[in-house]
Design a protein around this motif. Sequence first.
Motif, PDB file in Angstrom:
ATOM      1  N   LYS A 137       8.938  83.537  17.042  1.00  0.00           N
ATOM      2  CA  LYS A 137      10.115  83.515  18.052  1.00  0.00           C
ATOM      3  C   LYS A 137      10.628  81.938  18.592  1.00  0.00           C
ATOM      4  CE  LYS A 137       8.418  87.556  20.568  1.00  0.00           C
ATOM      5  NZ  LYS A 137       8.517  88.700  21.631  1.00  0.00           N
TER       6      LYS A 137
ATOM      7  N   SER B 292      10.686  87.016   7.199  1.00  0.00           N
ATOM      8  CA  SER B 292      10.088  86.309   8.282  1.00  0.00           C
ATOM      9  C   SER B 292       8.700  86.175   8.110  1.00  0.00           C
ATOM     10  CB  SER B 292       9.317  88.329   9.335  1.00  0.00           C
ATOM     11  OG  SER B 292      10.882  88.356   9.732  1.00  0.00           O
TER      12      SER B 292
ATOM     13  N   CYS C 181      23.783  93.175  11.905  1.00  0.00           N
ATOM     14  CA  CYS C 181      23.711  93.162  13.735  1.00  0.00           C
ATOM     15  C   CYS C 181      24.234  91.835  13.540  1.00  0.00           C
ATOM     16  CB  CYS C 181      22.600  92.913  14.410  1.00  0.00           C
ATOM     17  SG  CYS C 181      23.265  92.966  16.377  1.00  0.00           S
TER      18      CYS C 181
ATOM     19  N   GLU D 207      14.267  92.505  11.238  1.00  0.00           N
ATOM     20  CA  GLU D 207      13.004  93.629  11.772  1.00  0.00           C
ATOM     21  C   GLU D 207      14.329  95.034  11.661  1.00  0.00           C
ATOM     22  OE1 GLU D 207      11.829  91.105  12.957  1.00  0.00           O
ATOM     23  OE2 GLU D 207      10.806  90.280  11.306  1.00  0.00           O
ATOM     24  N   HIS D 208      14.176  94.370  12.963  1.00  0.00           N
ATOM     25  CA  HIS D 208      15.215  95.652  13.781  1.00  0.00           C
ATOM     26  C   HIS D 208      16.780  96.233  13.705  1.00  0.00           C
ATOM     27  CE1 HIS D 208      11.008  96.299  14.689  1.00  0.00           C
ATOM     28  NE2 HIS D 208      11.056  95.349  15.670  1.00  0.00           N
ATOM     29  N   MET D 209      17.485  94.321  13.457  1.00  0.00           N
ATOM     30  CA  MET D 209      19.159  94.816  13.575  1.00  0.00           C
ATOM     31  C   MET D 209      19.141  93.563  12.809  1.00  0.00           C
ATOM     32  SD  MET D 209      18.901  95.353  17.630  1.00  0.00           S
ATOM     33  CE  MET D 209      19.809  93.489  17.541  1.00  0.00           C
ATOM     34  N   LYS D 210      18.491  94.179  11.515  1.00  0.00           N
ATOM     35  CA  LYS D 210      19.529  93.117  10.369  1.00  0.00           C
ATOM     36  C   LYS D 210      20.930  92.750  10.400  1.00  0.00           C
ATOM     37  CE  LYS D 210      18.204  91.659   5.073  1.00  0.00           C
ATOM     38  NZ  LYS D 210      17.413  92.373   3.946  1.00  0.00           N
TER      39      LYS D 210
ATOM     40  N   PHE E 262      16.932  89.296  14.204  1.00  0.00           N
ATOM     41  CA  PHE E 262      16.542  90.399  14.076  1.00  0.00           C
ATOM     42  C   PHE E 262      15.789  90.996  12.712  1.00  0.00           C
ATOM     43  CE2 PHE E 262      18.511  90.116  18.172  1.00  0.00           C
ATOM     44  CZ  PHE E 262      18.159  89.735  19.351  1.00  0.00           C
TER      45      PHE E 262
END
Length: 175
Positions: free
Chosen positions: A105, A66, A167, A162-165, A160
Amino acid sequence: MKIVNKTLLFAALVAASACNQPAKQQDAAKKDTTVAENVNARVVDTANTNDVFTAYIGLKDQLLKSDVAAIKAAALALEAKLAGIKGCSETATLAHQIGATDDIKEQRAAFLTLSKDVIALVKGSNLKTSTVYVDYCPMADSGKGGYWLSLNKKIENPYFPEHMKECGQVKEQIN
């Protein structure tokens, strides 16, 4: 000999359609006459697919971190590699868009489409690398799902991180 010609034509069609997504929208009459000519012109140009793939992985890795500035630099490096492949100008434009914005984004949204093109390019060529994985996250793109390429079987989601690496899942393996 017919089998070899058909195999080469199929491989050429895959390579030709890899970056040039709008070509799919041509009407059938134009396709019959121009596809064969375009295919012959593009097959030779996929020789630097390895460089494109390496630059793509660099971009994906920066999206995992990121780091907007590093993403921009990696995207511009990828753009330069894509410019070397005939028919990939629109994909190069996507890489340029990623490199031109400071909005992560927007960078990730452009990476969705760019990934589809690079995946098709990689599938239609002979990479000189070990196994490549086509990964998929069903949550990317507002729940529509998104693909990316990886050298590792372990999921590291660039959409994602930061939150759902973790996934996602491996959808395909390219050897």
